[in-house]
Design a protein around this motif. Structure first.
Motif, short mmCIF file in Angstrom:
data_model
loop_
_atom_site.label_atom_id
_atom_site.label_comp_id
_atom_site.label_asym_id
_atom_site.label_seq_id
_atom_site.Cartn_x
_atom_site.Cartn_y
_atom_site.Cartn_z
N UNK A 187 0.82 -1.21 0.00
CA UNK A 187 0.00 0.00 0.00
C UNK A 187 0.85 1.25 0.00
N UNK A 188 1.97 1.20 0.73
CA UNK A 188 2.89 2.34 0.77
C UNK A 188 3.53 2.54 -0.61
N UNK A 189 4.00 1.45 -1.22
CA UNK A 189 4.65 1.53 -2.52
C UNK A 189 3.68 1.97 -3.61
N UNK A 190 2.45 1.47 -3.55
CA UNK A 190 1.44 1.86 -4.55
C UNK A 190 1.15 3.36 -4.47
N UNK A 191 1.03 3.87 -3.24
CA UNK A 191 0.78 5.30 -3.05
C UNK A 191 1.97 6.12 -3.54
N UNK A 192 3.19 5.64 -3.28
CA UNK A 192 4.37 6.35 -3.76
C UNK A 192 4.40 6.37 -5.29
N UNK A 193 4.09 5.25 -5.91
CA UNK A 193 4.05 5.20 -7.38
C UNK A 193 3.03 6.19 -7.92
N UNK A 194 1.89 6.29 -7.25
CA UNK A 194 0.86 7.24 -7.69
C UNK A 194 1.33 8.68 -7.51
N UNK A 195 1.95 8.98 -6.37
CA UNK A 195 2.44 10.33 -6.12
C UNK A 195 3.49 10.74 -7.15
N UNK A 201 8.97 5.76 -11.51
CA UNK A 201 10.05 4.83 -11.21
C UNK A 201 10.21 3.83 -12.35
N UNK A 202 11.27 3.04 -12.27
CA UNK A 202 11.50 2.07 -13.33
C UNK A 202 10.58 0.88 -13.28
N UNK A 203 10.02 0.59 -12.11
CA UNK A 203 9.12 -0.54 -11.98
C UNK A 203 8.51 -0.58 -10.59
N UNK A 204 7.57 -1.50 -10.42
CA UNK A 204 6.84 -1.64 -9.16
C UNK A 204 6.62 -3.12 -8.88
N UNK A 205 6.98 -3.56 -7.67
CA UNK A 205 6.77 -4.95 -7.27
C UNK A 205 5.89 -4.96 -6.03
N UNK A 206 4.76 -5.66 -6.11
CA UNK A 206 3.83 -5.75 -4.99
C UNK A 206 3.68 -7.22 -4.59
N UNK A 207 4.09 -7.53 -3.36
CA UNK A 207 4.09 -8.91 -2.88
C UNK A 207 3.10 -9.09 -1.73
N UNK A 208 2.20 -10.03 -1.90
CA UNK A 208 1.24 -10.39 -0.83
C UNK A 208 0.49 -9.16 -0.33
N UNK A 209 -0.01 -8.38 -1.27
CA UNK A 209 -0.60 -7.08 -0.96
C UNK A 209 -2.11 -7.09 -1.10
N UNK A 210 -2.78 -6.34 -0.23
CA UNK A 210 -4.24 -6.25 -0.27
C UNK A 210 -4.70 -5.10 -1.18
N UNK A 211 -5.96 -5.14 -1.55
CA UNK A 211 -6.53 -4.07 -2.37
C UNK A 211 -6.70 -2.79 -1.56
N UNK A 212 -7.14 -2.93 -0.31
CA UNK A 212 -7.28 -1.79 0.60
C UNK A 212 -7.50 -2.33 2.01
N UNK A 213 -7.21 -1.51 3.01
CA UNK A 213 -7.46 -1.90 4.39
C UNK A 213 -8.96 -2.09 4.61
N UNK A 214 -9.77 -1.26 3.96
CA UNK A 214 -11.22 -1.39 4.09
C UNK A 214 -11.69 -2.76 3.60
N UNK A 215 -11.13 -3.23 2.48
CA UNK A 215 -11.49 -4.55 1.98
C UNK A 215 -11.04 -5.64 2.94
N UNK A 250 -4.02 5.27 -12.01
CA UNK A 250 -3.34 6.10 -13.00
C UNK A 250 -1.89 5.73 -13.22
N UNK A 251 -1.42 4.64 -12.62
CA UNK A 251 -0.02 4.22 -12.73
C UNK A 251 0.13 3.25 -13.90
N UNK A 252 1.20 3.42 -14.69
CA UNK A 252 1.40 2.57 -15.85
C UNK A 252 2.82 2.01 -15.95
N UNK A 253 3.58 2.07 -14.90
CA UNK A 253 4.94 1.54 -14.94
C UNK A 253 4.87 0.01 -14.94
N UNK A 309 -4.88 -3.75 -13.14
CA UNK A 309 -3.77 -2.86 -13.43
C UNK A 309 -3.67 -2.59 -14.93
N UNK A 310 -3.46 -1.32 -15.30
CA UNK A 310 -3.49 -0.93 -16.70
C UNK A 310 -2.15 -0.88 -17.41
#
Length: 278
Positions: free
Chosen positions: A154-162, A170-184, A211-214, A239-240
């Motif tokens: 969630x932290x990395x996804x927000x940073x990628x968006x910012x 950034x050059x790329x994004x790796x998300x491991x064992x990550x949830x869609x949201x805390x609410x979910x 809005x992230x496309x990396x 993811x787009x």
């Protein structure tokens, strides 16, 4: 003698009490920091440097810089909600074997970092780590790969968006064992509570990634006992940008150790990224 209305009123009072407890104690449910460092990278045979950062909120953040000789890329590592940077020695070893330098930082309130953990704080912490790599160390943005595990996703996804919103990717994004949201996550664990009305720490990765496309790599285990596998697939499916999904095996905390092909998935993803920009 209790009437039916007395029992209904008592049940509602208990329900309201539980809802209030979740609302007031959710910080402790989302963040499980440890202050003491359990080990240092040199004990695992890895060279490192202590780094002190100051985030945009004025909080001093502790980080470790683990350089790898000849590395063409650097990984900005956002860890999970428990422990601190000293609990990731096996992970550092894997990344080092892949030829990656790593900057791992502790969120506000974790390890030697000041402050208290919060969604606003982790967002600012991650930006401070990014700025250190790009402005102080001189890495080209395309040479920095964001990595987030569990809450760190969630932290990395927000940073990628910012960064995307600021016109720097950034050059790329790796998300491991990550949830869609805390609410979910909350709704899945407490389906009988109005969790979406109670949540104050959202970490809405699904929305952040809109809005992230990396190039992005999604890793998740069907045997994950904490974050449902379906959430990892949902993030991937929605993811787009260019993307790769890599299935792990094992539970939430040991999936990366239980999968012999874990490093293979990372290697395949990294090889598919554009060449270094420095």
């Amino acid at each position: 003698m209790w009437t039916m209305w007395d029992m209904v009123a008592a049940a509602l009072a208990v329900y309201a009490g539980i809802a209030a407890w979740v609302f007031l104690t959710q910080r402790g449910l989302v963040y499980c920091p440890r202050r003491a460092l359990a080990a240092t990278p040199d004990q695992a045979g890895l060279g490192y440097e202590d780094v002190r950062l100051v985030n945009g909120l004025g909080t001093e953040i502790h980080a470790w810089w683990l350089p790898c000789e000849g590395a063409e890329r650097v990984l900005l590592l956002c860890h999970g909600n428990g422990g601190n940077v000293s609990y990731l020695m096996e992970t550092y070893g894997i990344f080092h074997q892949l030829g990656l330098s790593v900057l791992a930082f502790d969120y506000s309130g974790y390890g030697l970092s000041g402050g208290r953990p919060s969604e606003r704080g982790t967002r600012s912490d991650a930006l401070a780590a990014w700025d250190w790599l790009v402005r102080e160390k001189g890495f080209a943005p395309r040479d920095v790969v964001l990595f987030g595990r569990s809450l760190g996703g969630g932290v990395a996804a927000r940073l990628a968006a910012d960064l995307t919103e600021a016109g720097t990717e950034p050059g790329g994004l790796i998300l491991e064992s990550t949830f869609t949201s805390v609410a979910d996550m909350g709704a899945a664990q407490y389906p009988w509570l109005p969790v979406r009305w109670l949540i104050r720490h959202r970490y809405d990765s699904e929305r952040a990634l809109a809005g992230v496309r990396v190039p992005a790599l999604f890793l998740h285990s069907p045997e994950d006992d904490l974050v449902p596998y379906a959430m990892g697939r949902r993030l991937y499916d929605g993811y787009g940008g260019p993307k790769l999904f890599w299935a792990l095996s094992g539970d939430h905390n040991c999936g990366f150790l239980s999968t012999s092909g874990y490093a293979d998935g990372l290697r395949r993803f990294l090889r598919g990224l554009p060449g270094p920009g420095r």
